[in-house]
Design a protein around this motif. Structure first.
Motif, short mmCIF file in Angstrom:
data_model
loop_
_atom_site.label_atom_id
_atom_site.label_comp_id
_atom_site.label_asym_id
_atom_site.label_seq_id
_atom_site.Cartn_x
_atom_site.Cartn_y
_atom_site.Cartn_z
N TYR A 30 35.43 26.09 34.83
CA TYR A 30 35.98 25.62 33.54
C TYR A 30 35.44 24.25 33.17
O TYR A 30 35.28 23.93 32.01
N ILE A 63 38.26 38.68 35.45
CA ILE A 63 38.38 37.48 36.29
C ILE A 63 38.59 36.33 35.33
O ILE A 63 38.18 36.42 34.16
N ARG A 64 39.26 35.27 35.77
CA ARG A 64 39.53 34.15 34.87
C ARG A 64 38.24 33.61 34.27
O ARG A 64 37.34 33.23 35.02
N SER A 65 38.07 33.59 32.97
CA SER A 65 38.97 34.12 31.96
C SER A 65 38.16 35.03 31.03
O SER A 65 37.97 34.74 29.86
N SER A 124 45.54 32.07 32.91
CA SER A 124 44.81 30.82 33.13
C SER A 124 44.83 30.00 31.86
O SER A 124 45.34 30.43 30.83
N ALA A 125 44.21 28.82 31.93
CA ALA A 125 44.18 27.92 30.78
C ALA A 125 43.47 28.57 29.60
O ALA A 125 43.77 28.30 28.44
N LEU A 126 42.49 29.44 29.88
CA LEU A 126 41.74 30.09 28.81
C LEU A 126 42.09 31.57 28.69
O LEU A 126 41.28 32.40 28.31
N LEU A 160 35.96 29.34 40.94
CA LEU A 160 36.65 29.84 39.75
C LEU A 160 37.28 28.70 38.97
O LEU A 160 37.18 28.62 37.74
N LEU A 207 38.97 41.21 39.79
CA LEU A 207 38.10 40.66 40.85
C LEU A 207 38.73 39.48 41.59
O LEU A 207 38.17 38.98 42.56
N GLU A 208 39.88 39.01 41.10
CA GLU A 208 40.50 37.85 41.75
C GLU A 208 40.84 38.17 43.20
O GLU A 208 41.19 39.30 43.54
#
Lengths: 193, 651
Positions: free
Chosen positions: A63, B550-552, B624-626, A59, B575-576
Motif C-alpha cells: 500500500y 487478496i488485499r485489495s 482493508s483500507a482499500l 501485503l 489468497l490470504e
C-alpha cells in the motif's frame, strides 16, 4: 592438545552455528496484529518468524509502495562462503597454534562483522526508501526504513530490530579467539618457568 | 446539653445503621448477592470462561455464546440456508442440505451435544439434530463449521437426539413420530400396532469423526421424546422417554395423556452390538442422504445410501426393557455417576428417579409386571431410586452439578428447582422469565459437570426486553450455582428458539481453533493458487472464472466475452494466509447470495446474467483500507455476439 588451541578451535567452529540459528530479527507490531509479524535474517536467507509473516508484511507494505522483502540477494551467496572460509581458517590456525594468528583472526572477524552490519544497513535503507511512485498511500518525507538496532515507530507499526541466537554465537566465537590468545600467552610463560 | 443530645443521637443512628446493615447481610445471603454485574462482566479484551452452544430451534442453526458474559460470537449455519455465509447457496455447500426429499433449505435444530472421551467432554465436535426432516449434523470445533449431515430413514420428527455415549461410540437419535416402516399408503386410523418408532445408532469414527448409521432398533409405535446415555456403571445403556404409549393418532393432547404411566425405554446397546455381530439384524431397503464436507477440497458431496440394518426388540431378548414412569415424561437424564435416571413426567407433580443398579437386579431376577409388544416391563417399586415430591408443575429437564445436586426446569410454574440426589429434598427454587424449557450446565451430560453456572432457556419473554412488535425475543438466563442458593446473574436474548444447549470450558476448545486454511492444501477443483493461475474458460454455455482475492483486488477484475444466457461460475480463491482476513464476493443481480471466503478457501457462486451491459462486482467484507476499491466489471454481450473471452487486471 593445549587448552588455548581447543578454545580457538571451538571459537572458530561457533561460526558454523550461523547456519543453524538466525542472525537477526525484525518484528513489526501493530494493534491489529496481537501476534506481531516478523522475519528472521540468516547468513544465507530470510524466513518467516511465524508461517506466512513475510507474505503478510509484503501485503501491508504494498500500500505504501514498498517492494517485497528482497529474499534473493547476492549477499546470501557471499556471506556463507566467507563464514565457511573463516571457520576453516580459524580451525587451521588453532591447529597451527600461533597466538598472534588467533588475534588476527578475531580482529578480521570483527571487521567482517562491521562490514556485514554496514551492508545490512544499505539493504534496509534501500528497502525502506526505494518506493513505487504509484503507491496508494504516499506521505511526503516519510521513509519506511526499519531501525538497524532497537525500536522505531513507522506509521501504525512499531518496528523492532534485534540480534538473534546466531549473532550471539558469533560474538562468543570472536571472544573465544581473544581468550585463546591470552590463554596461549599464559601457557607460553609457564613453559619458560 | 444540646450538643450532648445531638452527638448521642448521631451515635445512636450510626449504631442503628450498622446494626441493620449486619442484619441485611444475613438476609440477602452475603454481600455478593448484589454483585451480579461484576460476575458476568468480562472486561474489554478479556475472554469468557465457557463456550455455550445454544441451538436456534426453529432457526435451524447453532449459536455460539460466551459465558458468563452472554455475548454472541457466531451463528453456525447447520440445517437452514444462510445467504450471509452462502451456506446452501454456493456450489460447495448445496450438497450439505440434500436429502431423500431433495434440497431442504430449513429445519428445526434442537439438542446439541459435545463429543466425549472417557465420559468427559473432549471438545472435538458438536452434534445436533434436525427435527423436521430427520437428520444429524456434526460441527467441527476446529473450524466451527458443519462438516457432516446424515439423514435418518424410518424416522419422522427426529427429537430424542442427538446424544453421545461416553466415548462418542454413537450419536443416538430417536424418532418422535412413529410411522409405517417401511413407509406405505395406509389408513392413519390403523396406526395402533402397525406404526413403528426407530431408534438410530450412528457410529462416529474416532479419528476423523466420520458418521455411519450402524443400526436401528424398531420400537413399538410410541413417541420417543428425549434420551440420554448411561455413564460409568451404566455405560452400554441408553435411556429414552416415551409418550403416547396409548398409540393415539389424533388429538394427542387428550388421547396421549390418558395413561398414568408411560415408559422410559432402557436400551442395552452393547447387547445390540452383539446381536448385530451374530447376524440377528435384518437389512432393509432404505433411501437416505449422507453429506460430507471436505476441508481440503472445500466442497461437500452427497451420497444416497440404500440400505439400513434393523433390530426387532420383540424378537431379541435382553435388548430393551420398559421402566414405568408417570405421565408423559419429557427429560430423561442420567446423573454423573450413572446410577440415577431422572424421568420428568411433564404432567406429574413428582419427579421419578430410577435406580440403575436396582434395574439390573430386577432384570436378573426376571421380576416383570408384564410386557408390551414382547418387551418386558419392570415394576416401578423394584427400580425406584427416589421421588422428589411436589417439586413443581411441568418438569422438563434435569442437569447436575459436581456436588451431588440436580436442577430441574418446570415449564408450567416457570422455575428452576434445585434438589439433592439421594435425599430427594428440594433445596432452592428460582423463578425464570418465563416458561423455561431446557437448562444447561457445562458438562451436564458427562461424568464431570462444572458447578459454576446454569443456563436456563426461556420460551416467552413478554415484558423483559424492549418490545419489537408481536414477535419478541426468546431468552437465556444465567444462574450462579456455586453457592447453596442459586443466584440470577444475567438475562440475554438469543437467536430463534434457544431450545437446548451444550457448554464446555473454553480452554479445551480455543487452542484447537483454526486461524486460516492452508492454501497449499487447497484441492478445490477450480482453485487458483496465485494470480498467475487465474483464467476464464468457456465450456458451451458454462463459463468458469478462476478468480483470486487478496488485499485489495480481485484477479482478474475486468472480464469480457460473457453472453446473455451463460451460466457463469465465479470460483473465488482467497489468497490470504493471515488470521481474520476473509473476502466477500457480490455481483449485481445474483439470484443466490454473496460469498464469504475464508483465507485459503475457494468458493463458487453461479451467476446467470439476463441483461446486456457492464455489471460490477465487489468485495462485501470490509477487508482493508482499500476495501472500497476492491471491485471489478463483467461485460455481458448479447447471446449472438462474437466478442471473445478476455480478462485482465491492472491494464
Amino acid at each position: 592438545m593445549k587448552r588455548s588451541k581447543i578454545i580457538m578451535i571451538i571459537g572458530a567452529l561457533m561460526m558454523l552455528l550461523l547456519f543453524v540459528f538466525p542472525l537477526y530479527n525484525i518484528t513489526l507490531e501493530a494493534p491489529q496484529y496481537p501476534e506481531p509479524l516478523g522475519m528472521d535474517i540468516w547468513i544465507n536467507k530470510v524466513t518467516d518468524h511465524n508461517p506466512n509473516d513475510i507474505k503478510n508484511i509484503n501485503l501491508m507494505n504494498h500500500y505504501i509502495g514498498m517492494r517485497d522483502v528482497p529474499i534473493k540477494i547476492k549477499e546470501f551467496e557471499i556471506f556463507p562462503i566467507v563464514i565457511i572460509i573463516m571457520a576453516s581458517l580459524g580451525v587451521l590456525i588453532g591447529l597451527i597454534g600461533r597466538r598472534k594468528l588467533y588475534l588476527t583472526w578475531g580482529i578480521v572477524m570483527i571487521i567482517l562483522g562491521i562490514v556485514g552490519m554496514y551492508d545490512f544497513y544499505l539493504w534496509l535503507y534501500d528497502y525502506g526508501h526505494n518506493l513505487n511512485p504509484h503507491a496508494a498511500i504516499k506521505i511526503p518525507g516519510q521513509g519506511y526504513m526499519p531501525p538497524l538496532f532497537g525500536a522505531k515507530s513507522i506509521l501504525n507499526f512499531n518496528a523492532i530490530s534485534l540480534p538473534m541466537t546466531g549473532a550471539y554465537f558469533m560474538i562468543i566465537g570472536i571472544i573465544l579467539s581473544f581468550i585463546a590468545f591470552f590463554q596461549a600467552k599464559k601457557e607460553a610463560k609457564k613453559v619458560y618457568h | 446539653m444540646k450538643t450532648l443530645f445531638k452527638s448521642t443521637l448521631t451515635l445512636l443512628s450510626i449504631i442503628i445503621f450498622f446494626g441493620s446493615c449486619g442484619k441485611g447481610e444475613k438476609k440477602s445471603d452475603g454481600i455478593l448477592a448484589s454483585n451480579a454485574a461484576e460476575k458476568v462482566y468480562v472486561k474489554p479484551g478479556e475472554l469468557d470462561e465457557y463456550y455455550a452452544f445454544v441451538s436456534g430451534g426453529f432457526s435451524g442453526q447453532l449459536a455460539v455464546y460466551g459465558l458468563p458474559s452472554g455475548r454472541l460470537f457466531k451463528v453456525i449455519p447447520v440445517f437452514s440456508v444462510d445467504p450471509e455465509k452462502a451456506w446452501g447457496f454456493n456450489e460447495e455447500t448445496k450438497p450439505m442440505l440434500n436429502t431423500s426429499h431433495g434440497f431442504i433449505p430449513w429445519d428445526d435444530s434442537h439438542h446439541p451435544d459435545i463429543s466425549q472421551t472417557a465420559g468427559e467432554l473432549d471438545g472435538r465436535w458438536v452434534f445436533i439434530n434436525g427435527n423436521n426432516t430427520p437428520r444429524i449434523a456434526k460441527i467441527d470445533l476446529t473450524t466451527f463449521e458443519t462438516t457432516e449431515i446424515i439423514e435418518l430413514p424410518n424416522s419422522a420428527g427426529n427429537h430424542s437426539s442427538s446424544f453421545v455415549t461416553e466415548n462418542t461410540e454413537y450419536v443416538v437419535a430417536g424418532t418422535r413420530f412413529s410411522v409405517p416402516v417401511p413407509q406405505k399408503d395406509m389408513s392413519i386410523k390403523e396406526y395402533k400396532g402397525n406404526f413403528k418408532g426407530a431408534l438410530s445408532f450412528i457410529s462416529v469414527e474416532p479419528k476423523h469423526g466420520k458418521m455411519n448409521l450402524e443400526f436401528q432398533i424398531l420400537m413399538p409405535g410410541f413417541n420417543y421424546d428425549l434420551a440420554h446415555p448411561g455413564r460409568g456403571k451404566s455405560h452400554g445403556w441408553f435411556f429414552f422417554t416415551t409418550y403416547n404409549t396409548e398409540e393415539a393418532n389424533s388429538l394427542l393432547e387428550v388421547n396421549a395423556s390418558q395413561n398414568d404411566v408411560d415408559y422410559i425405554a432402557a436400551v442395552n446397546w452393547k447387547k445390540a452390538e452383539e446381536y448385530v455381530k451374530a447376524g440377528k439384524g435384518k437389512k432393509m431397503p432404505a433411501n437416505y442422504a449422507h453429506n460430507v464436507y471436505d476441508e481440503n477440497t472445500h466442497t461437500a458431496t452427497s451420497t444416497m445410501k440404500k440400505e439400513v440394518l434393523v433390530l426387532d426388540p420383540s424378537e431379541l431378548p435382553g435388548l430393551v426393557y420398559f421402566l414405568p414412569t408417570p405421565k408423559s415424561p419429557h427429560g430423561c437424564d442420567v446423573d454423573p455417576s450413572g446410577e440415577y435416571i431422572v424421568g420428568s413426567g411433564k404432567l406429574s407433580a413428582n419427579l421419578t428417579v430410577h435406580s440403575f443398579s436396582k434395574m439390573i437386579k430386577a432384570i436378573e431376577n426376571k421380576k416383570f409386571s408384564g410386557q408390551a409388544y414382547n418387551i418386558p416391563i419392570l415394576k416401578s417399586e423394584d427400580i425406584l431410586g427416589g421421588i422428589v415430591e411436589q417439586a413443581g408443575l411441568g418438569p422438563l429437564h434435569t442437569e447436575f452439578d459436581d456436588k451431588g445436586n440436580a436442577y430441574t426446569t418446570f415449564f408450567i410454574t416457570s422455575e428452576v428447582v434445585k434438589w439433592k440426589l439421594k435425599t430427594w429434598e428440594v433445596v432452592d427454587r428460582k423463578p425464570t422469565y418465563y416458561s423455561v424449557g431446557h437448562l444447561m450446565i457445562p458438562g451436564g451430560n458427562s461424568r464431570k459437570p462444572s458447578g459454576k453456572y446454569l443456563l436456563a432457556m426461556n420460551k416467552i419473554t413478554k415484558d423483559r426486553y424492549l418490545p419489537t412488535g408481536p414477535e419478541v425475543t426468546q431468552s437465556a438466563q444465567l444462574f450462579d450455582i456455586s453457592g447453596e442458593k442459586m443466584e440470577l446473574l444475567l438475562d440475554f436474548p438469543t437467536i430463534g428458539e434457544p431450545h437446548y444447549a451444550a457448554g464446555i470450558s473454553a480452554d479445551i476448545v480455543m487452542k484447537n481453533s483454526k486461524k486460516y486454511y492452508d492454501l497449499k492444501n487447497n484441492k478445490h477443483e477450480f482453485v487458483a493458487k496465485s494470480e498467475a493461475e487465474t483464467k476464464v474458460v468457456r465450456k458451451g454455455k458454462d463459463v468458469h472464472i478462476y478468480m483470486t482475492a487478496i488485499r485489495s483486488h480481485f484477479a482478474p477484475d475486468n472480464i469480457e466475452g460473457i453472453k446473455v444466457g451463460d451460466r457463469v461460475y465465479f470460483h473465488v480463491t482467497n489468497l490470504e494466509q493471515d488470521y481474520d482476513v476473509p473476502h466477500g464476493f457480490a455481483i449485481i443481480g445474483a439470484n443466490n447470495s454473496e460469498l464469504l471466503i475464508m483465507p485459503g478457501q475457494t468458493e463458487t457462486l453461479v451467476w446467470e446474467p439476463k441483461q446486456v451491459g457492464i455489471w460490477p462486482f465487489y468485495c462485501s467484507d470490509f477487508c482493508s483500507a482499500l476495501h472500497q476499491e476492491m471491485q471489478g466489471y463483467v461485460r455481458v454481450s448479447p447471446a449472438n455476439s462474437d466478442i471473445k473471452l478476455s480478462w485482465s487486471l491492472g491494464e
